[in-house]
Design an enzyme around this catalytic site. Structure first.
Site, PDB file in Angstrom:
ATOM      1  N   GLU A  77      38.673  31.478  40.390  1.00 17.02           N
ATOM      2  CA  GLU A  77      39.988  32.090  40.504  1.00 17.02           C
ATOM      3  C   GLU A  77      40.484  32.560  39.138  1.00 17.02           C
ATOM      4  O   GLU A  77      40.515  31.787  38.188  1.00 17.02           O
ATOM      5  CB  GLU A  77      41.008  31.091  41.054  1.00 17.02           C
ATOM      6  CG  GLU A  77      40.770  30.630  42.475  1.00 17.02           C
ATOM      7  CD  GLU A  77      41.858  29.669  42.919  1.00 17.02           C
ATOM      8  OE1 GLU A  77      42.385  29.860  44.026  1.00 17.02           O
ATOM      9  OE2 GLU A  77      42.184  28.719  42.171  1.00 17.02           O
ATOM     10  N   CYS A  78      40.883  33.789  39.049  1.00 20.75           N
ATOM     11  CA  CYS A  78      41.551  34.362  37.878  1.00 20.75           C
ATOM     12  C   CYS A  78      40.808  34.035  36.580  1.00 20.75           C
ATOM     13  O   CYS A  78      39.793  34.646  36.288  1.00 20.75           O
ATOM     14  CB  CYS A  78      43.005  33.920  37.828  1.00 20.75           C
ATOM     15  SG  CYS A  78      44.066  35.026  36.853  1.00 20.75           S
TER      16      CYS A  78
END
Length: 442
Positions: A319-320
């Site tokens: 994620e990210c």
């Protein structure tokens, strides 16, 4: 059955008014007085809760009627009310900003809003601003206000004199170095990076006490609620979770859901550890890999372990910040390029402006995972997205890539919104995204 407990929403007319530090200082003030204080954060914020946990000494959870769901908002607060002496909720942005706004959350929970207003540079106009906040929505209760960054006792008296009927000044906080915490591109500096934070919070609490803010807010009635237990969809699955200064954007609710579904969680640091824990799946959450690019690049033993994990086809959620680290290269804000995992062809690069902001959801046949995106970088790759997120308001989406066992995106998911989808990711089961025709007819 209802439980009565003092509770209030700490809010403001806009961002930058000082509500984060006021909330933290209030929590520390009442904690130092021997009270159990439970604090919540409205919206998808990772950084403020880190400081609020230090201030209160208690876990902090996110509340957002769309992302976490209305029932979970009610349940979280009801659970806290069981033994709390005070409940504080820090709002997001301005009181009426966003959908749902902090005002919407306050009304949902039946608690009053307590605006914090930066009073520097204003006098009698302060009362007009308070009147507007208090009367804009007649269903919202506002009976007190806090003046922040007041220049003198006389300044505080001038603000108090022109307040509308029925609204009192809880306190006028003077300008003080203890009431400021540094920030960076995504919000406050992480609590673990702030030397002397405990001492500063104690000092800030004393500033608030001297300003008369040691009075408990009115008690409100909170309805007791029970929550159903999730299915054991991850029974026996061992999940390795990256957690250090580079990878720290982790909702407590996410890890608690994984454990409630039967997963065994093992934490490690890509910055300092040489090996991965023994695991069936891997989670690389968001954070600040760009601030630690050299350290990450030089930890070749860990990079090789994660590469081997990926090439073995094992499940990885990135994620990210974790997604950025999966690229071949990462260019930091100074333009220095670091060679990282190389699971995804291409380069992640910091940008001068925000590249993604807002509430998003990812829809698959396994469920609708809600969450948000907030990033100041880009990732250029030859890979084709398997799906895109849907933005709750406005335009824009985030690409979601699926290759072997890797699911990667700038999108941050709130796991309790879609337990079956999350379980499928960590079990390495292919996600079933709706086709273009199915989306058209949905």
């Amino acid at each position: 059955m209802t439980i009565t407990v003092p509770a209030v929403m700490i809010t403001a007319p806009a961002s930058g008014q000082g509500k984060s530090l006021v909330t933290a200082a209030l929590a520390r003030l009442h904690r130092n007085a021997g009270r159990k204080v439970r604090v919540f954060k409205h919206g998808p914020d990772y950084l403020d809760p880190m400081v609020l946990e230090v201030a209160s000494g208690q876990p902090v959870y996110q509340l957002h009627p769309w992302m976490t769901g209305e029932n979970e908002c009610r349940w979280r607060v009801a659970e806290a009310a069981q033994d709390a002496d005070l409940i504080l909720i820090e709002g997001a942005m301005g009181l009426f900003d966003g959908t749902p706004s902090s005002a919407d959350l306050a009304k949902l929970l039946g608690i009053p809003a307590l605006p914090v207003i930066d009073a520097s540079g204003m006098a009698q106009t302060f009362g007009a601003l308070v009147l507007g906040l208090a009367s804009f929505d007649p269903e919202l209760s506002v009976y007190q206000v806090i003046a922040n960054k007041v220049g003198s006792p006389r300044h505080g008296d001038m603000l108090k004199e022109r307040l509308p009927d029925g609204i009192s000044l809880l306190g006028a906080i003077p300008r003080d170095d203890a009431m400021s915490i540094p920030d960076r591109n995504l919000g406050l500096v992480q609590a673990a990076e702030l030397e002397g934070l405990d001492q500063q919070l104690d000092q800030a609490a004393e500033v608030l006490k001297a300003a008369g803010l040691d009075v408990l807010p009115k008690a409100v009635a909170i309805a007791a609620l029970e929550r159903s237990k999730p299915e054991a969809l991850l029974a026996g699955v061992r999940i390795a979770i990256a957690r250090d200064l580079a990878f720290s954007f982790i909702y407590r609710a996410n890890t608690e859901l994984l454990e409630a579904m039967g997963a065994e969680l093992h934490y490690f640091s890509p910055l300092v550890d040489a090996q991965l824990p023994l695991a069936d799946a891997l989670w690389l959450p968001g954070g600040y890999p760009e601030l630690h690019g050299s350290t990450l690049a030089n930890n070749t033993s860990m990079l090789n372990c994660i590469r081997a994990f990926y090439h073995a086809g094992k499940p990885i959620l990135a994620e990210c910040g974790g997604f950025m680290a999966c690229a071949e290269e990462l260019a930091d804000k100074e333009g220095v390029v670091h060679s990282l995992l190389g699971l995804i062809p291409g380069r992640a690069a910091m940008a001068k402006r925000l590249q993604g902001l807002g509430m998003h959801s990812l829809t698959a046949q396994e469920g609708e995972l809600r969450g948000h995106t907030y990033h100041r970088s880009t990732l250029e790759t030859s890979w084709k997205p398997a799906a895109h997120t849907y933005k709750q308001a406005g335009t824009g989406s985030e690409a979601v890539f699926c290759e072997k066992g890797l699911v990667g995106s700038y999108f941050h998911g709130y796991f309790p919104s879609a337990p079956a989808l999350v379980a499928a990711v960590f079990r390495g089961q292919p996600l079933r995204f709706p086709s273009a025709s199915e989306k058209t007819h949905a």
